[in-house]
Structure formats: structure tokens, C-alpha cells
Design a protein around this motif. Structure first.
Motif, PDB file in Angstrom:
ATOM      1  N   ALA A  27     -12.128  -4.895 -25.457  1.00  8.76           N
ATOM      2  CA  ALA A  27     -12.458  -3.484 -25.264  1.00  8.76           C
ATOM      3  C   ALA A  27     -11.254  -2.583 -25.527  1.00  8.76           C
ATOM      4  O   ALA A  27     -11.395  -1.496 -26.098  1.00  8.76           O
ATOM      5  N   ASP A  28     -10.066  -3.025 -25.161  1.00  9.07           N
ATOM      6  CA  ASP A  28      -8.908  -2.142 -25.356  1.00  9.07           C
ATOM      7  C   ASP A  28      -8.459  -2.087 -26.817  1.00  9.07           C
ATOM      8  O   ASP A  28      -7.577  -1.316 -27.165  1.00  9.07           O
ATOM      9  N   GLY A  29      -9.096  -2.891 -27.653  1.00  8.00           N
ATOM     10  CA  GLY A  29      -8.784  -2.815 -29.081  1.00  8.00           C
ATOM     11  C   GLY A  29      -9.715  -1.883 -29.835  1.00  8.00           C
ATOM     12  O   GLY A  29      -9.541  -1.641 -31.040  1.00  8.00           O
ATOM     13  N   LEU A  30     -10.711  -1.359 -29.124  1.00  9.60           N
ATOM     14  CA  LEU A  30     -11.715  -0.543 -29.809  1.00  9.60           C
ATOM     15  C   LEU A  30     -11.156   0.735 -30.421  1.00  9.60           C
ATOM     16  O   LEU A  30     -11.490   1.062 -31.572  1.00  9.60           O
ATOM     17  N   PRO A  31     -10.318   1.506 -29.696  1.00  7.10           N
ATOM     18  CA  PRO A  31      -9.802   2.743 -30.311  1.00  7.10           C
ATOM     19  C   PRO A  31      -9.139   2.491 -31.656  1.00  7.10           C
ATOM     20  O   PRO A  31      -9.381   3.229 -32.618  1.00  7.10           O
ATOM     21  N   ALA A  32      -8.354   1.448 -31.749  1.00  9.31           N
ATOM     22  CA  ALA A  32      -7.668   1.167 -33.015  1.00  9.31           C
ATOM     23  C   ALA A  32      -8.673   0.822 -34.109  1.00  9.31           C
ATOM     24  O   ALA A  32      -8.533   1.247 -35.265  1.00  9.31           O
ATOM     25  N   LEU A  33      -9.685   0.059 -33.744  1.00 12.03           N
ATOM     26  CA  LEU A  33     -10.714  -0.312 -34.722  1.00 12.03           C
ATOM     27  C   LEU A  33     -11.441   0.920 -35.249  1.00 12.03           C
ATOM     28  O   LEU A  33     -11.635   1.093 -36.453  1.00 12.03           O
ATOM     29  N   PRO A  88     -16.058   9.196 -24.275  1.00 15.31           N
ATOM     30  CA  PRO A  88     -14.940   9.730 -23.478  1.00 15.31           C
ATOM     31  C   PRO A  88     -13.701   8.838 -23.520  1.00 15.31           C
ATOM     32  O   PRO A  88     -12.582   9.349 -23.623  1.00 15.31           O
ATOM     33  N   ALA A  89     -13.881   7.524 -23.476  1.00 11.84           N
ATOM     34  CA  ALA A  89     -12.712   6.629 -23.497  1.00 11.84           C
ATOM     35  C   ALA A  89     -12.005   6.693 -24.851  1.00 11.84           C
ATOM     36  O   ALA A  89     -10.774   6.621 -24.925  1.00 11.84           O
ATOM     37  N   LEU A  90     -12.789   6.802 -25.931  1.00  5.49           N
ATOM     38  CA  LEU A  90     -12.176   6.924 -27.257  1.00  5.49           C
ATOM     39  C   LEU A  90     -11.379   8.221 -27.349  1.00  5.49           C
ATOM     40  O   LEU A  90     -10.243   8.239 -27.848  1.00  5.49           O
ATOM     41  N   LEU A  91     -11.960   9.304 -26.872  1.00  3.07           N
ATOM     42  CA  LEU A  91     -11.253  10.589 -26.905  1.00  3.07           C
ATOM     43  C   LEU A  91      -9.976  10.531 -26.070  1.00  3.07           C
ATOM     44  O   LEU A  91      -8.931  11.051 -26.476  1.00  3.07           O
ATOM     45  N   ALA A  92     -10.085   9.893 -24.927  1.00  7.56           N
ATOM     46  CA  ALA A  92      -8.902   9.773 -24.075  1.00  7.56           C
ATOM     47  C   ALA A  92      -7.803   8.997 -24.792  1.00  7.56           C
ATOM     48  O   ALA A  92      -6.610   9.227 -24.567  1.00  7.56           O
ATOM     49  N   ALA A  93      -8.222   8.066 -25.671  1.00  6.43           N
ATOM     50  CA  ALA A  93      -7.242   7.292 -26.438  1.00  6.43           C
ATOM     51  C   ALA A  93      -6.818   8.023 -27.709  1.00  6.43           C
ATOM     52  O   ALA A  93      -6.094   7.473 -28.533  1.00  6.43           O
ATOM     53  N   GLY A  94      -7.321   9.244 -27.869  1.00  5.35           N
ATOM     54  CA  GLY A  94      -6.889  10.048 -29.013  1.00  5.35           C
ATOM     55  C   GLY A  94      -7.678   9.784 -30.283  1.00  5.35           C
ATOM     56  O   GLY A  94      -7.221  10.114 -31.377  1.00  5.35           O
ATOM     57  N   VAL A  95      -8.875   9.204 -30.149  1.00  4.12           N
ATOM     58  CA  VAL A  95      -9.662   8.862 -31.339  1.00  4.12           C
ATOM     59  C   VAL A  95     -10.897   9.746 -31.427  1.00  4.12           C
ATOM     60  O   VAL A  95     -11.670   9.850 -30.470  1.00  4.12           O
ATOM     61  N   ARG A  96     -11.064  10.368 -32.587  1.00  7.25           N
ATOM     62  CA  ARG A  96     -12.214  11.228 -32.836  1.00  7.25           C
ATOM     63  C   ARG A  96     -13.179  10.491 -33.758  1.00  7.25           C
ATOM     64  O   ARG A  96     -12.760   9.814 -34.695  1.00  7.25           O
ATOM     65  N   VAL A  97     -14.471  10.617 -33.460  1.00  6.75           N
ATOM     66  CA  VAL A  97     -15.501   9.959 -34.255  1.00  6.75           C
ATOM     67  C   VAL A  97     -16.179  10.993 -35.144  1.00  6.75           C
ATOM     68  O   VAL A  97     -16.480  12.098 -34.691  1.00  6.75           O
ATOM     69  N   GLU A  98     -16.402  10.634 -36.397  1.00 10.63           N
ATOM     70  CA  GLU A  98     -17.013  11.606 -37.305  1.00 10.63           C
ATOM     71  C   GLU A  98     -18.535  11.646 -37.152  1.00 10.63           C
ATOM     72  O   GLU A  98     -19.130  12.714 -37.085  1.00 10.63           O
TER      73      GLU A  98
END
Length: 554
Positions: free
Chosen positions: A27-33, A52-62
Motif C-alpha cells: 500500500a505504501d508503494g501506491l503513490p509512486a506507482l 485523500p491518501a494519494l493527495l496527502a502523498a503529493g500525488v494528483r490523479v488525472e
DNA sequence: CCGCTTTGCGCC
DNA sequence: AAAGGGCGCAAAGCGG
């Protein structure tokens, strides 16, 4: 476009590729993926459980497909039809919010659902739809709205607690101890008690207040402010002022500040699709009714500004477009649709135009509104015909649909509720049921327009969201931050959506990009109009203001 | 004591 | 001046 589905597997995430291959990442590898695979449409059970967890990790989804929201649209859409194959668990799935116990619950009901099967089912339903393009657009827009909603909660609306506090103090005196009234309210309560001769009166209690007013000789049946306004009595002025301030204190006072505007941001929780018509609902903080009074506290960060944009008369314009009423679209060519109606000689004054249009949209029958609607019907037969037909359909119990295919709920339990709302005992002879039928007809009449308006707004928001991201990309890359920072520039460092309310958006942007943001906001409105109405010539002019504080807009 | 409904009012 | 559609929220009131 790649369509990749994510599914929780204990502490890992299963990644289902379009070609059927499945891999697992912790799960903690998801933002990088996710960051590494731009351009993918991510398919997941529910945006509130992933983004929310992705955003918290600084990742934006298109792009994404939100299976929960799409299932809800398909369930009611006349363009899809009921599908007995849907797992009822999807209808029962609730969105989650940060701090929600369900987030940490080992037995999240979402984990009992099969998103792979559900995605396959939804794709098949869409493929079989006679209105595949419209329905597909609606599903994409709804999912995009889920992303925008999560992003706006993440970034928040800039909110200056110190400005808000000064505003409250200026109106009602310094913040009192818990459970006490602020000085100005206490003073006004004293004036009310004196005027009514009731030294112990609690003006916050409507029942007690009503009795006191009646005892003092005021012939009132309720304590609403517009009832009180009709009377000349020494109690009226202090009581109205008391109610105004008490309302502000209760809804947006110091405890609201403590709860909802911490860390310099107001972060309401938006609920896309939360209203049957497709409008968003909200939960917490009262995002749907931020009073004008406190908007001065929404102030852009230093070096930034707010771009506030709203659509003038969205619903009548949408009605012109969906009915193909060229005469109404002609009036809508004007920046002020109501003025356009006056210019066309349909009505004499702007006020008549407004009350007539609102009557047509809401089903007004009495007073001036009722008199105006027939006149509009002669001049705009297609537009008025569309809402009249929606009303007739509702009255006979039929389902109606928005332009893109969001279906109205079937009458049923709601009819009984409506009867209960009217607060009357059932009468033999059917008068109550006629009344309920007409009430439901007013609902379906409004549903088609309000719902299609919500679709326009979703398309506007979706396109604007992407435009703002790209705007940040270009300028940050060429400009101040340089290429090294570009890859890491987070959503909150670029121009971003800060607030959305039905037909209004607030963008928080570096001041140097404000003019570009204005252009993108207008361009996005053009996109939305074309997506819904193709080449039909109906305009959606925006009122746009570049301001430091929200209160300075409009 | 809790949890639901009612009242009144803010927004589009 | 209020009417007609859609909401959320706080406090009071009330039933269990």
C-alpha cells in the motif's frame, strides 16, 4: 487510454491491467506507482477511500472511474435500465471522511465488493445503452467531480481566522465563555425581555418566544423574521437584530472557526452526487450556505489571489439548450437573460422576466409568477413545453431524466413523505393525493433543469480542473520554480480549485497567473456548453472577479 | 441520558 | 411580498 483497476488486498493493492494481468504492490508503494503512470484512468470502488491518501502523498490523479458513483447513476438512468446483476452492496456503500471510524475499520464493507466484476458490468451496461455517448459523459463527469471534491477538501479555501474573529467581535462583542451570550446579544435579549415584559424569557426558544409575543398582543402564528417584520411593536427591531446575530453566532461563530477553519483553511466535505438531482451535497461546516457576512474572511494567501466565477442564470440557459428553444437561446445571447427577454418584447420589465422564469422552473402557480408563465409559454413553447411535460410525467408517476441521463427517483415512499410534510390528515376524496401529485410534478419539473444544470457545472469543473493543472505545469516549468521543482509541484502550489457551489467556483492562484486563470475559467465554460449542447447556440456568460477576498467579488 | 423531530434560516 | 425546487445546520423540544 489505459484503464487500470485498483483493489485492496489486506496491506497490499492489487493492480489489474486492462489486458488482465494482475500485480501487487504494498500500500505504501501506491503513490509512486500512480505518479509514474500519468494518463491512466484509475478505476476504484470509491474515491473517498483512495484519493485523500494519494493527495496527502503529493500525488494528483488525472482521471478515474468511481464505481460507487457510477453504479448510483446507472441504477436510476432511463438510458441504462435496471440491472438485476448489480450487487446490492454498491447501493449500500457510504463514502468515508477523514477521521471516520470506517477508514480504520478492518471490516470496511467496500472490501466485500468485487470491483473487477462491477467495472465489467458497468462497461457492459454502458455499451448496451441507446444513449452511450451521453451516459458515458455523465459517468466521466461524475467521476471527475469526485476527484475535484477530494482535491478541494485537501487544499481547502483560504480562511483568515483573525479576520473572521474581528468581524464577529465587531458585530457582537468579544468572544464569551462557553455557554454564555456575547455582550451585544445579551443586551438585545434584555431589550426583547423588556419590550415583552418577560424578564426570564429565552429568545432562543421559538415556542416560549411565540407565547410571549402572543401574550404581548401580537397576532402571530410563528416567530419567523418575515412574519415579525409586518408588525410595528417595540419588540420587533431588537428581536430581529437578535435573531440575525444569534443565527450568525450559531452557524458561523467562534465554534465554527475552531472546528472548520483550522490551519488557515476552510475544508468542507463535499458529497458529489449527494442530491438526487446530481447536485453535490456537503457534510460539515455548512459549505452550501457560507453566509455573505463571513466571506470577507476568505482571503488569498500573500502573493496569491482568488478568481471567483459564477454563471449568470444557469438554469434557464440550460433549459434553452436542452429543449432546443432558439427563441429563449436568443434571449440568452445577452449577458443578462432577463434583459434579453425584455428586449425581445416578451415581458415589460426585468422583474417580470425573472419571476416568470422562476415560476416556470419551480412550478409557481399563484400570484404574478402564475400570470407570467402562460405568456412565456406562447413565446417559448419548446422550453416551457419541456418543463410542463416533466411536470405532467411526475404527476402520473413516471420517471424523468436529465439531458445526460440521470433519472429521477420513482415516486413511492416519497409520496407518503410529501403527504406527511404537508402535515394534514388524509381526506377522503383524494384532495391530499392530488396535492401530493402536483407537489411531485413540481419536483420532476425542477429535476430535469436543476439536474442538467448540475451536469453543465460538472463538465465546467472537470475541464477547469485539468486546465488549471496544465497552467501550473507550463508556468512553473518555464518560470520561477524551474524544471527540478516542476515534477514535485503539488496541487496546492499551482492554481487550484478552492471552492465550488452549484454554479460558482473559487480558484486560488498565484497572482501572476490570475489573468490566465480567468481565460481558462471562461474557456472551460465554453467546453461545458459544447459537451452538453453541441453546436446549439446557447451562451453561458460568466461573472468573473479577481480579488483578494471572496467578499470583494460580485 | 440519548437520539430523533421541529423550527428557523443560511445558500443556490 | 411571497411563491415555487433543492439542500445543511444548530438549538430546542420531545419521546423513550
Amino acid at each position: 487510454m489505459d484503464r487500470v483497476l485498483l483493489r485492496r488486498r489486506g496491506d497490499a493493492v492489487a493492480v489489474h491491467e486492462a489486458d488482465g494481468t494482475v500485480t501487487e504492490v504494498p500500500a505504501d508503494g501506491l503513490p509512486a506507482l500512480v505518479r509514474a503512470r500519468a494518463g491512466v484512468r484509475w478505476v476504484w470502488d470509491d474515491t473517498t477511500r483512495w484519493y485523500p491518501a494519494l493527495l496527502a502523498a503529493g500525488v494528483r490523479v488525472e482521471r478515474c472511474a468511481d464505481l460507487r458513483l457510477c453504479a448510483a447513476v446507472l441504477r436510476r438512468s432511463p438510458y441504462a435500465g435496471p440491472d438485476p446483476a448489480e450487487d446490492p452492496g454498491w447501493a449500500a456503500l457510504e463514502p468515508v471522511t477523514a477521521g471516520d471510524p470506517a477508514l480504520f475499520d478492518l471490516a470496511d464493507p467496500a472490501d466485500a465488493l468485487d470491483p473487477v466484476a462491477e467495472d465489467r458490468r458497468q462497461q457492459a451496461v454502458l455499451a448496451a445503452s441507446p444513449q452511450r455517448a451521453r451516459l458515458g459523459l455523465l459517468l466521466a463527469a461524475e467521476s471527475s467531480g469526485a476527484l475535484a471534491a477530494a482535491e478541494m477538501t485537501h487544499t481547502g479555501m483560504p480562511w483568515r481566522a483573525d479576520v473572521h474573529d474581528r468581524l464577529l467581535t465587531g458585530l457582537m462583542g468579544p468572544r464569551p465563555a462557553a455557554g454564555m451570550r456575547p455582550p451585544v446579544l445579551e443586551e438585545l435579549a434584555g431589550e426583547v425581555r423588556a419590550a415583552l415584559g418577560t424578564p426570564d424569557l429565552n429568545p432562543d426558544s421559538p415556542a416560549v418566544l411565540l407565547r410571549a409575543l402572543q401574550t404581548a398582543g401580537l397576532p402571530v402564528e410563528d416567530t419567523r423574521s418575515w412574519t415579525l417584520e409586518r408588525f410595528e411593536h417595540p419588540v420587533v427591531a431588537p428581536l430581529l437584530e437578535y435573531k440575525r446575530l444569534a443565527r450568525l453566532l450559531a452557524a458561523n461563530g467562534w465554534s465554527w472557526l475552531d472546528t472548520w477553519a483550522r490551519g488557515g483553511r476552510f475544508r468542507p466535505v463535499y458529497l458529489p452526487g449527494g442530491v438526487v438531482t446530481g447536485r453535490w451535497a456537503s457534510s460539515g461546516g455548512g459549505a452550501l450556505s457560507v453566509p455573505v457576512q463571513v466571506r470577507p474572511a476568505a482571503v488569498a494567501d500573500d502573493g496569491w489571489c482568488l478568481v471567483v466565477a459564477d454563471v449568470a442564470q444557469l438554469e434557464p440557459r440550460v433549459l434553452a439548450g436542452m429543449s432546443g428553444d432558439t427563441a429563449l437561446a436568443d434571449a440568452a445571447r445577452s449577458a443578462d437573460l432577463y434583459a434579453g427577454m425584455v428586449d425581445a418584447g416578451v415581458v415589460a420589465t426585468r422583474a417580470e422576466a425573472k419571476v416568470g422564469v422562476l415560476g416556470a422552473l419551480y412550478g409557481g402557480t399563484r400570484g404574478e409568477s402564475g400570470r407570467m408563465v402562460p405568456r412565456l409559454a406562447r413565446r417559448y413553447p419548446r422550453a416551457i413545453g419541456l418543463v410542463e411535460e416533466a411536470a405532467r410525467a411526475g404527476e402520473r408517476g413516471a420517471v424523468v431524466s436529465t439531458l445526460l441521463g440521470r433519472g429521477s427517483p420513482a415516486p413511492g415512499a416519497a409520496w407518503a413523505e410529501r403527504d406527511a410534510d404537508l402535515g394534514e390528515a388524509p381526506e377522503p376524496g383524494g384532495r391530499d393525493s392530488d396535492r401530493a401529485r402536483r407537489a411531485w410534478g413540481r419536483f420532476t419539473r425542477n429535476f430535469v433543469v436543476q439536474g442538467t444544470g448540475a451536469e453543465w457545472a460538472l463538465c465546467w469543473l472537470a475541464d477547469l480542473r485539468n486546465r488549471l493543472w496544465r497552467l501550473g505545469e507550463g508556468r512553473l516549468g518555464k518560470g520561477r520554480l524551474g524544471d527540478a521543482r516542476l515534477r514535485d509541484a503539488r496541487l496546492e502550489e499551482r492554481p487550484h480549485l478552492a471552492f465550488f457551489l452549484h454554479d460558482e467556483v473559487v480558484v486560488h492562484t498565484p497572482a501572476g497567473l490570475a489573468d490566465d486563470v480567468v481565460a481558462e475559467v471562461r474557456a472551460a465554460a465554453g467546453t461545458a456548453g459544447r459537451l452538453l449542447f453541441g453546436t446549439f447556440p446557447v451562451d453561458f456568460p460568466l461573472d468573473v472577479a479577481v480579488v483578494r477576498s471572496w467578499a470583494d467579488a460580485g
